[in-house]
Design an enzyme around this catalytic site. Structure first.
Site, PDB file in Angstrom:
ATOM      1  N   LYS A 190     -45.565  28.032  15.409  1.00  0.00           N
ATOM      2  CA  LYS A 190     -45.416  28.900  16.597  1.00  0.00           C
ATOM      3  C   LYS A 190     -44.338  28.284  17.482  1.00  0.00           C
ATOM      4  CE  LYS A 190     -46.309  29.821  20.470  1.00  0.00           C
ATOM      5  NZ  LYS A 190     -45.226  29.984  21.470  1.00  0.00           N
ATOM      6  N   GLU A 264     -48.345  15.820  21.737  1.00  0.00           N
ATOM      7  CA  GLU A 264     -47.179  15.141  22.329  1.00  0.00           C
ATOM      8  C   GLU A 264     -46.900  15.863  23.633  1.00  0.00           C
ATOM      9  OE1 GLU A 264     -46.078  12.470  21.126  1.00  0.00           O
ATOM     10  OE2 GLU A 264     -46.782  12.543  19.055  1.00  0.00           O
ATOM     11  N   CYS A 298     -39.250  15.055  27.503  1.00  0.00           N
ATOM     12  CA  CYS A 298     -40.508  14.371  27.829  1.00  0.00           C
ATOM     13  C   CYS A 298     -40.249  12.888  28.027  1.00  0.00           C
ATOM     14  CB  CYS A 298     -41.498  14.584  26.694  1.00  0.00           C
ATOM     15  SG  CYS A 298     -40.771  14.233  25.107  1.00  0.00           S
ATOM     16  N   GLU A 397     -43.978  14.930  36.566  1.00  0.00           N
ATOM     17  CA  GLU A 397     -42.884  15.243  35.648  1.00  0.00           C
ATOM     18  C   GLU A 397     -42.106  16.443  36.196  1.00  0.00           C
ATOM     19  OE1 GLU A 397     -43.754  17.079  31.763  1.00  0.00           O
ATOM     20  OE2 GLU A 397     -42.467  15.513  30.933  1.00  0.00           O
TER      21      GLU A 397
HETATM   22  P1  NAD Z   1     -45.727  24.592  27.360  1.00  0.00           P
HETATM   23  O1  NAD Z   1     -46.921  23.704  27.293  1.00  0.00           O
HETATM   24  O2  NAD Z   1     -45.722  25.678  28.337  1.00  0.00           O
HETATM   25  O3  NAD Z   1     -45.478  25.298  25.943  1.00  0.00           O
HETATM   26  C1  NAD Z   1     -45.323  24.573  24.744  1.00  0.00           C
HETATM   27  C2  NAD Z   1     -45.669  25.477  23.585  1.00  0.00           C
HETATM   28  O4  NAD Z   1     -47.069  25.751  23.626  1.00  0.00           O
HETATM   29  C3  NAD Z   1     -44.979  26.850  23.617  1.00  0.00           C
HETATM   30  O5  NAD Z   1     -44.711  27.250  22.294  1.00  0.00           O
HETATM   31  C4  NAD Z   1     -46.038  27.742  24.251  1.00  0.00           C
HETATM   32  O6  NAD Z   1     -45.910  29.096  23.920  1.00  0.00           O
HETATM   33  C5  NAD Z   1     -47.314  27.151  23.670  1.00  0.00           C
HETATM   34  N1  NAD Z   1     -48.511  27.322  24.477  1.00  0.00           N
HETATM   35  C6  NAD Z   1     -48.601  27.508  25.815  1.00  0.00           C
HETATM   36  N2  NAD Z   1     -49.905  27.614  26.172  1.00  0.00           N
HETATM   37  C7  NAD Z   1     -50.644  27.468  25.051  1.00  0.00           C
HETATM   38  C8  NAD Z   1     -52.047  27.462  24.760  1.00  0.00           C
HETATM   39  N3  NAD Z   1     -52.965  27.637  25.716  1.00  0.00           N
HETATM   40  N4  NAD Z   1     -52.437  27.285  23.493  1.00  0.00           N
HETATM   41  C9  NAD Z   1     -51.542  27.081  22.503  1.00  0.00           C
HETATM   42  N5  NAD Z   1     -50.200  27.107  22.705  1.00  0.00           N
HETATM   43  C10 NAD Z   1     -49.754  27.279  23.966  1.00  0.00           C
HETATM   44  O7  NAD Z   1     -44.498  23.614  27.515  1.00  0.00           O
HETATM   45  P2  NAD Z   1     -42.968  24.004  27.635  1.00  0.00           P
HETATM   46  O8  NAD Z   1     -42.741  24.449  29.030  1.00  0.00           O
HETATM   47  O9  NAD Z   1     -42.567  24.882  26.513  1.00  0.00           O
HETATM   48  O10 NAD Z   1     -42.298  22.574  27.373  1.00  0.00           O
HETATM   49  C11 NAD Z   1     -42.151  21.622  28.340  1.00  0.00           C
HETATM   50  C12 NAD Z   1     -43.241  20.560  28.263  1.00  0.00           C
HETATM   51  O11 NAD Z   1     -43.301  19.978  26.961  1.00  0.00           O
HETATM   52  C13 NAD Z   1     -42.981  19.406  29.186  1.00  0.00           C
HETATM   53  O12 NAD Z   1     -44.133  19.125  29.937  1.00  0.00           O
HETATM   54  C14 NAD Z   1     -42.645  18.242  28.270  1.00  0.00           C
HETATM   55  O13 NAD Z   1     -42.944  16.990  28.766  1.00  0.00           O
HETATM   56  C15 NAD Z   1     -43.383  18.561  27.028  1.00  0.00           C
HETATM   57  N6  NAD Z   1     -42.725  17.957  25.858  1.00  0.00           N
HETATM   58  C16 NAD Z   1     -43.264  16.825  25.297  1.00  0.00           C
HETATM   59  C17 NAD Z   1     -42.674  16.215  24.197  1.00  0.00           C
HETATM   60  C18 NAD Z   1     -43.252  14.957  23.567  1.00  0.00           C
HETATM   61  O14 NAD Z   1     -42.881  14.615  22.453  1.00  0.00           O
HETATM   62  N7  NAD Z   1     -44.159  14.243  24.227  1.00  0.00           N
HETATM   63  C19 NAD Z   1     -41.518  16.760  23.664  1.00  0.00           C
HETATM   64  C20 NAD Z   1     -40.984  17.918  24.249  1.00  0.00           C
HETATM   65  C21 NAD Z   1     -41.606  18.508  25.345  1.00  0.00           C
END
Ligand code: NAD
Length: 494
Positions: A190, A264, A298, A397
């Protein structure tokens, strides 16, 4: 790219399918959800992403379940050949993949190219683990009874739900898909609906490489689609990258069926500049750590701790470097930093800065925007000096080009400040003192510590953090093991 040419003839933009299941693309019925795919550097809509329904998610999970029966019994060597082929095809398609990455995310060319290289390196690395028979063979375990023999085995967990964000599309996906396939799992991916085009291209490459239909399926859409997937009872493992807030929901959904999870999540990492550091090198580390990918990392080292003795020198050189950073669209020669991913992300980061300033944070200096930035979601880098310990710009963050700098007087103080966070993903230390470096490596509470190096990431080196940064590790051998169940057998010695 498989698109739906006859669909909505009023659009000249491409339309991506709601799902790809066992090799067949599915477009949504009229009236079902779809979202715009924008060019972040211009703000223009360049395509549409159709969203999967709960029924399509169910079909995708069943397709992965059906494909698992044969896939889990393929030999690791055969899986390795397919992974290596995927890496080859990614390299061969580098120009098209980088161009799409630039067109959607607005990343400078070197960042878009790096994404392709990182994805290919990850598939090659897991191909090499597949070639190593010892990774998959049963191993004997010594037990204190000569009449018995015991062995340890690793077997595929089953169907893996892979959920990824928008900041490094293709790379984050490769970090999940390559070890999942190597382990013998099948997958439902996804992607983020904001950056699905390159994920779609990657899925086509996986199919072209010869991975059988149904082994990798894709469902598109937002958080609701992710939530249907994580709640599905036939999913065995969830690997999620995203925000800590979403990670909590994923973990709750996983709890129902005791699904295995790797999370992550976010970070609020530190760069520590000791008095003995090479200040010019420390500034390069600060610029890369805070402003690469427009700070949407991140691993951003957005809390910069600088020893008092070099603070003024560091700040002067940092200001010069930040003001010289070319923030521009990717087709602009010399572009070093691109836009934020969306208007919403731009509004979110701008509001966080305003809130921090309102609470007393002082902006020391900002970078500049090129005149070509007028229409996209660009934001000039912001550097805050000496924020209060409870200022949100210091504690939360931001996920944008905002860095805070604080001075310190002793290693004890620097380590305490760096560790004073509920996250714990990475840290960077700039020092020429080996003994001090050893102490920081031992005492910083972070999954990965870099000493005098930029944020180098190798597929051999695990990724993941402490506390709110998540659970488990990706990459490395641990990344493979995170898609395998550990089993033992004990019996009478023959
Ligand atoms: P997000 O949590 O909004 O979304 C991430 C993914 O999860 C998207 O595909 C989204 O559609 C999906 N999603 C959202 N809610 C969900 C739920 N309830 N159940 C299942 N899937 C769901 O994050 P974002 O805004 O897309 O990305 C930014 C965030 O990601 C930042 O907080 C960043 O720190 C984190 N990030 C972490 C890493 C790491 O390796 N630690 C790497 C990249 C990004």
């Amino acid at each position: 790219m498989a698109t739906n040419p006859g669909h909505r003839p009023e659009d000249h933009a491409f339309v991506l399918p709601a799902a790809t299941i066992a090799g067949t693309t599915f477009f949504a019925a009229t009236g079902e959800a779809r979202s715009a795919i924008c060019n972040a550097a211009t703000g223009e809509t360049i395509g549409w992403q159709e969203h999967a329904t709960a029924e399509l998610v169910d079909r995708a999970v069943h397709a992965a379940r059906n494909a698992l029966i044969a896939w889990r019994h393929t030999t690791p060597a055969a899986r390795g050949r397919l992974l290596r082929k995927i890496a080859e095809l990614l390299e061969a398609d580098r120009e098209r993949l980088s161009a799409m990455q630039m067109q959607v995310s607005g990343k400078p060319r070197f960042e878009a190219d790096l994404d392709v290289s990182d994805a290919a390196a990850t598939f090659n690395y897991y191909a090499s683990l597949c070639d190593d028979a010892s990774m998959f063979a049963a191993e004997s375990v010594a037990v204190p009874d000569d009449t018995l023999q015991a062995e340890r085995m690793h077997e595929p967990m089953g169907v893996a739900a892979l959920i990824v964000p928008w900041n490094f599309p293709m790379v984050t996906t490769a970090w999940k898909l390559a070890p999942a396939l190597a382990a013998g799992c099948t997958a439902v991916l996804k992607p983020s609906e904001l950056t699905s085009p390159t994920e779609h291209m990657l899925a086509e490459i996986v199919s072209e490489a010869g991975v059988p239909d149904g082994v990798v399926n894709v469902v598109n859409g937002g958080g609701d689609v992710g939530a249907w997937l994580t709640a599905h009872p036939l999913v065995d493992k969830i690997s999620f990258t995203g925000s800590t807030a979403s990670g909590r929901k994923v973990m709750q959904a996983a709890a129902q069926d005791m699904k295995r999870v790797t999370l992550e999540l976010g970070g609020k990492s530190a760069l520590i500049v000791r008095a003995d550091a090479d200040v010019a090198q420390a500034v390069t580390l600060a610029v890369g750590g805070a402003f690469a990918n427009a700070g949407q990392m991140c691993s951003a080292t957005a809390r910069i701790l600088v020893h008092d003795d070099v603070y003024r020198k560091f700040m002067a050189a940092f200001e010069t470097a930040v003001r010289a950073l070319v923030v521009a669209p990717p087709d602009h020669g010399g572009a070093a930093m691109g836009p934020l991913i969306s208007a919403a992300q731009h509004a979110r980061v701008t509001a966080l800065v305003a809130e921090g300033v309102e609470a007393g944070a002082q902006i020391a200096f900002t970078g500049k925007l090129d005149s070509a930035c007028a229409d996209g979601f660009f934001m000039a880098p912001v550097v805050v000096a000496e924020p209060a310990a409870n200022n949100t710009l210091w504690t939360d963050e931001v996920f944008g080009p905002v860095a805070c700098v604080k001075s310190f007087r002793s290693d004890d103080e620097a380590i305490a400040l760096a560790n004073d966070t509920r996250y714990g993903l990475v840290a960077t230390v700039a020092t020429n003192d080996e003994k001090a470096a050893r102490r920081y490596k031992a005492q910083l509470r972070a999954g990965l510590v870099w000493i005098n190096t930029p944020q180098l990431i190798f597929p051999q080196v695990c990724w993941g953090g402490f506390g709110l940064s998540g659970i488990g590790r990706e990459l490395g051998v641990a990344g493979l093991r995170s898609y395998q169940e550990l089993r033992h057998a004990v019996g009478l010695r023959a």
